[in-house]
Enzyme design. Structure first.
Site, PDB file in Angstrom:
ATOM      1  N   HIS A  62      -8.544  -0.979  -3.192  1.00  0.00           N
ATOM      2  CA  HIS A  62      -7.824  -2.185  -2.763  1.00  0.00           C
ATOM      3  C   HIS A  62      -6.397  -2.102  -3.307  1.00  0.00           C
ATOM      4  O   HIS A  62      -5.440  -2.281  -2.568  1.00  0.00           O
ATOM      5  CB  HIS A  62      -8.541  -3.446  -3.260  1.00  0.00           C
ATOM      6  CG  HIS A  62      -7.853  -4.733  -2.881  1.00  0.00           C
ATOM      7  ND1 HIS A  62      -8.468  -5.947  -2.910  1.00  0.00           N
ATOM      8  CD2 HIS A  62      -6.579  -4.990  -2.478  1.00  0.00           C
ATOM      9  CE1 HIS A  62      -7.612  -6.903  -2.528  1.00  0.00           C
ATOM     10  NE2 HIS A  62      -6.463  -6.343  -2.272  1.00  0.00           N
ATOM     11  N   GLU A 116       0.407  -3.913  -0.431  1.00  0.00           N
ATOM     12  CA  GLU A 116       0.079  -3.505  -1.807  1.00  0.00           C
ATOM     13  C   GLU A 116       1.313  -2.942  -2.510  1.00  0.00           C
ATOM     14  O   GLU A 116       1.554  -3.226  -3.682  1.00  0.00           O
ATOM     15  CB  GLU A 116      -1.073  -2.486  -1.808  1.00  0.00           C
ATOM     16  CG  GLU A 116      -2.408  -3.084  -1.360  1.00  0.00           C
ATOM     17  CD  GLU A 116      -2.876  -4.259  -2.228  1.00  0.00           C
ATOM     18  OE1 GLU A 116      -2.824  -4.146  -3.462  1.00  0.00           O
ATOM     19  OE2 GLU A 116      -3.295  -5.288  -1.662  1.00  0.00           O
ATOM     20  N   HIS A 120       2.617  -5.340  -5.428  1.00  0.00           N
ATOM     21  CA  HIS A 120       2.234  -4.797  -6.730  1.00  0.00           C
ATOM     22  C   HIS A 120       3.033  -3.537  -7.120  1.00  0.00           C
ATOM     23  O   HIS A 120       3.516  -3.432  -8.240  1.00  0.00           O
ATOM     24  CB  HIS A 120       0.735  -4.454  -6.739  1.00  0.00           C
ATOM     25  CG  HIS A 120      -0.154  -5.640  -6.497  1.00  0.00           C
ATOM     26  ND1 HIS A 120      -0.380  -6.604  -7.450  1.00  0.00           N
ATOM     27  CD2 HIS A 120      -0.860  -6.029  -5.399  1.00  0.00           C
ATOM     28  CE1 HIS A 120      -1.203  -7.528  -6.960  1.00  0.00           C
ATOM     29  NE2 HIS A 120      -1.496  -7.207  -5.718  1.00  0.00           N
TER      30      HIS A 120
HETATM   31  P1  5GP Z   1      -7.712 -13.809  -5.308  1.00  0.00           P
HETATM   32  O1  5GP Z   1      -7.003 -15.065  -5.535  1.00  0.00           O
HETATM   33  O2  5GP Z   1      -8.340 -13.652  -3.948  1.00  0.00           O
HETATM   34  O3  5GP Z   1      -8.599 -13.359  -6.437  1.00  0.00           O
HETATM   35  O4  5GP Z   1      -6.588 -12.702  -5.316  1.00  0.00           O
HETATM   36  C1  5GP Z   1      -5.610 -12.650  -4.333  1.00  0.00           C
HETATM   37  C2  5GP Z   1      -4.644 -11.570  -4.679  1.00  0.00           C
HETATM   38  O5  5GP Z   1      -3.897 -11.926  -5.853  1.00  0.00           O
HETATM   39  C3  5GP Z   1      -5.255 -10.220  -5.052  1.00  0.00           C
HETATM   40  O6  5GP Z   1      -5.612  -9.459  -3.965  1.00  0.00           O
HETATM   41  C4  5GP Z   1      -4.113  -9.620  -5.820  1.00  0.00           C
HETATM   42  O7  5GP Z   1      -3.107  -9.175  -4.973  1.00  0.00           O
HETATM   43  C5  5GP Z   1      -3.639 -10.785  -6.621  1.00  0.00           C
HETATM   44  N1  5GP Z   1      -4.373 -10.898  -7.896  1.00  0.00           N
HETATM   45  C6  5GP Z   1      -5.449 -11.695  -8.168  1.00  0.00           C
HETATM   46  N2  5GP Z   1      -5.833 -11.579  -9.449  1.00  0.00           N
HETATM   47  C7  5GP Z   1      -4.993 -10.679 -10.019  1.00  0.00           C
HETATM   48  C8  5GP Z   1      -4.875 -10.169 -11.336  1.00  0.00           C
HETATM   49  O8  5GP Z   1      -5.619 -10.501 -12.255  1.00  0.00           O
HETATM   50  N3  5GP Z   1      -3.880  -9.270 -11.532  1.00  0.00           N
HETATM   51  C9  5GP Z   1      -3.035  -8.889 -10.550  1.00  0.00           C
HETATM   52  N4  5GP Z   1      -2.090  -7.988 -10.860  1.00  0.00           N
HETATM   53  N5  5GP Z   1      -3.111  -9.368  -9.314  1.00  0.00           N
HETATM   54  C10 5GP Z   1      -4.080 -10.246  -9.037  1.00  0.00           C
HETATM   55  P1  5GP Z   2      -4.043  -9.227  -1.880  1.00  0.00           P
HETATM   56  O1  5GP Z   2      -5.358  -9.911  -1.861  1.00  0.00           O
HETATM   57  O2  5GP Z   2      -4.072  -7.791  -2.314  1.00  0.00           O
HETATM   58  O3  5GP Z   2      -2.869  -9.995  -2.306  1.00  0.00           O
HETATM   59  O4  5GP Z   2      -3.766  -9.203  -0.320  1.00  0.00           O
HETATM   60  C1  5GP Z   2      -4.412  -8.382   0.547  1.00  0.00           C
HETATM   61  C2  5GP Z   2      -3.639  -8.480   1.839  1.00  0.00           C
HETATM   62  O5  5GP Z   2      -3.834  -7.283   2.543  1.00  0.00           O
HETATM   63  C3  5GP Z   2      -4.099  -9.619   2.711  1.00  0.00           C
HETATM   64  O6  5GP Z   2      -2.981 -10.107   3.421  1.00  0.00           O
HETATM   65  C4  5GP Z   2      -5.051  -8.959   3.660  1.00  0.00           C
HETATM   66  O7  5GP Z   2      -5.080  -9.549   4.925  1.00  0.00           O
HETATM   67  C5  5GP Z   2      -4.464  -7.559   3.762  1.00  0.00           C
HETATM   68  N1  5GP Z   2      -5.502  -6.546   3.925  1.00  0.00           N
HETATM   69  C6  5GP Z   2      -5.489  -5.608   4.881  1.00  0.00           C
HETATM   70  N2  5GP Z   2      -6.578  -4.839   4.785  1.00  0.00           N
HETATM   71  C7  5GP Z   2      -7.295  -5.294   3.741  1.00  0.00           C
HETATM   72  C8  5GP Z   2      -8.517  -4.893   3.143  1.00  0.00           C
HETATM   73  O8  5GP Z   2      -9.184  -3.943   3.566  1.00  0.00           O
HETATM   74  N3  5GP Z   2      -8.931  -5.592   2.058  1.00  0.00           N
HETATM   75  C9  5GP Z   2      -8.229  -6.641   1.567  1.00  0.00           C
HETATM   76  N4  5GP Z   2      -8.715  -7.262   0.485  1.00  0.00           N
HETATM   77  N5  5GP Z   2      -7.066  -7.055   2.101  1.00  0.00           N
HETATM   78  C10 5GP Z   2      -6.607  -6.384   3.182  1.00  0.00           C
END
Ligand code: 5GP
Ligand code: 5GP
Length: 227
Positions: A62, A116, A120
């Site tokens: 991811h 990504e 990040h």
């Molecule tokens: P969710 O809120 O679904 O857990 O996370 C959404 C997105 O926020 C993740 O895909 C990632 O991009 C970012 N994120 C969530 N938790 C963390 C964390 O503990 N560290 C970092 N670096 N990014 C995070």
């Molecule tokens: P994060 O949760 O890392 O901040 O965001 C992930 C972003 O990448 C979201 O906008 C999601 O729609 C896109 N994305 C594309 N492909 C994938 C996948 O395979 N897994 C996840 N978790 N996010 C994906």
């Protein structure tokens, strides 16, 4: 003469400080996050296979996320350095295989990798440029075969239910470091193994014990769905 030498010394000192500041990284470690495609797809939102075909039944990358020791994290650190597929052309087939996108509508991976990198990757650009960032994630994945680690403890993606402590100790034994497990729920509301977090030092090369774990909770028994 003496004043001249002192001035030169001061200039050198200032340059040294600046260079240390420039190369010093502004994060403490990385989370290296894998997703189980069966659990991404087996949700109410469902998923779309990449235009390049159905991914293997294996954990996919991811992301590699710079993080601080206190649990916070930087994001979107450099809008001047957008993702450029040409910079990772030699890694593309490996990225398609190991870092597949499952979001809808179907894509070729570029928008996932763009997200990504921009959210990040730009926050670790003091240590890894674009090519280095994607290469680091791909080579870390070769060091951490999660599916095999679980299989060697009899934990397989067969829709069965497994104890969290067995899942964690299987990975700890095979890989040497304690993982963090994130769950989501399937369409019937069962808690299931969704993402596995490992930690990596600031070079992006070595797995380490996590300085801090993310927040969240799974049940003590979780499902490992098929894909
Ligand atoms: P969710 O809120 O679904 O857990 O996370 C959404 C997105 O926020 C993740 O895909 C990632 O991009 C970012 N994120 C969530 N938790 C963390 C964390 O503990 N560290 C970092 N670096 N990014 C995070
Ligand atoms: P994060 O949760 O890392 O901040 O965001 C992930 C972003 O990448 C979201 O906008 C999601 O729609 C896109 N994305 C594309 N492909 C994938 C996948 O395979 N897994 C996840 N978790 N996010 C994906």
């Amino acid at each position: 003469m003496k004043a001249n030498r002192t001035a030169t010394l001061i200039k050198l000192l200032v340059l040294l400080c600046l260079s240390v500041l420039c190369v010093s990284q502004d994060f403490d470690f990385f989370y290296f996050v894998h997703q189980w495609p069966g659990s991404y797809c087996d949700t109410k939102q469902s998923c779309c296979y990449p235009t390049t075909g159905k991914p293997a039944a294996d954990f996919g990358i991811h992301g590699l996320w710079p993080n601080y020791q206190d649990g916070n994290y930087p994001q979107n650190c450099d809008s001047q350095n957008p993702f450029n597929p040409d910079k990772v052309a030699d890694l593309r087939s490996s990225m398609q295989k190991n870092w597949p996108t499952l979001a809808c509508p179907s894509g070729n991976g570029v928008s996932f990798w763009t997200h990504e990198w921009e959210k990040h990757g730009t926050c670790s650009e003091s240590v890894l440029d674009q090519h280095g960032y994607f290469q680091a994630a791909l080579s870390l994945q070769r060091q951490a075969n999660l599916l095999q680690a679980l299989a060697s403890a009899g934990i397989n993606p067969d829709g069965g239910s497994y104890s969290m402590s067995n899942i964690k100790s299987a990975i700890q034994e095979a890989i040497g470091f304690t993982p963090w497990i994130e769950c989501n729920t399937d369409a019937s509301g069962n808690s299931q193994l969704y993402q596995i977090y490992l930690c990596v030092d600031t070079t992006g090369k070595n797995l380490i014990e996590c300085p801090v774990f993310p927040k969240g909770k799974c049940g003590s028994e979780i499902e490992f769905p098929s894909f």
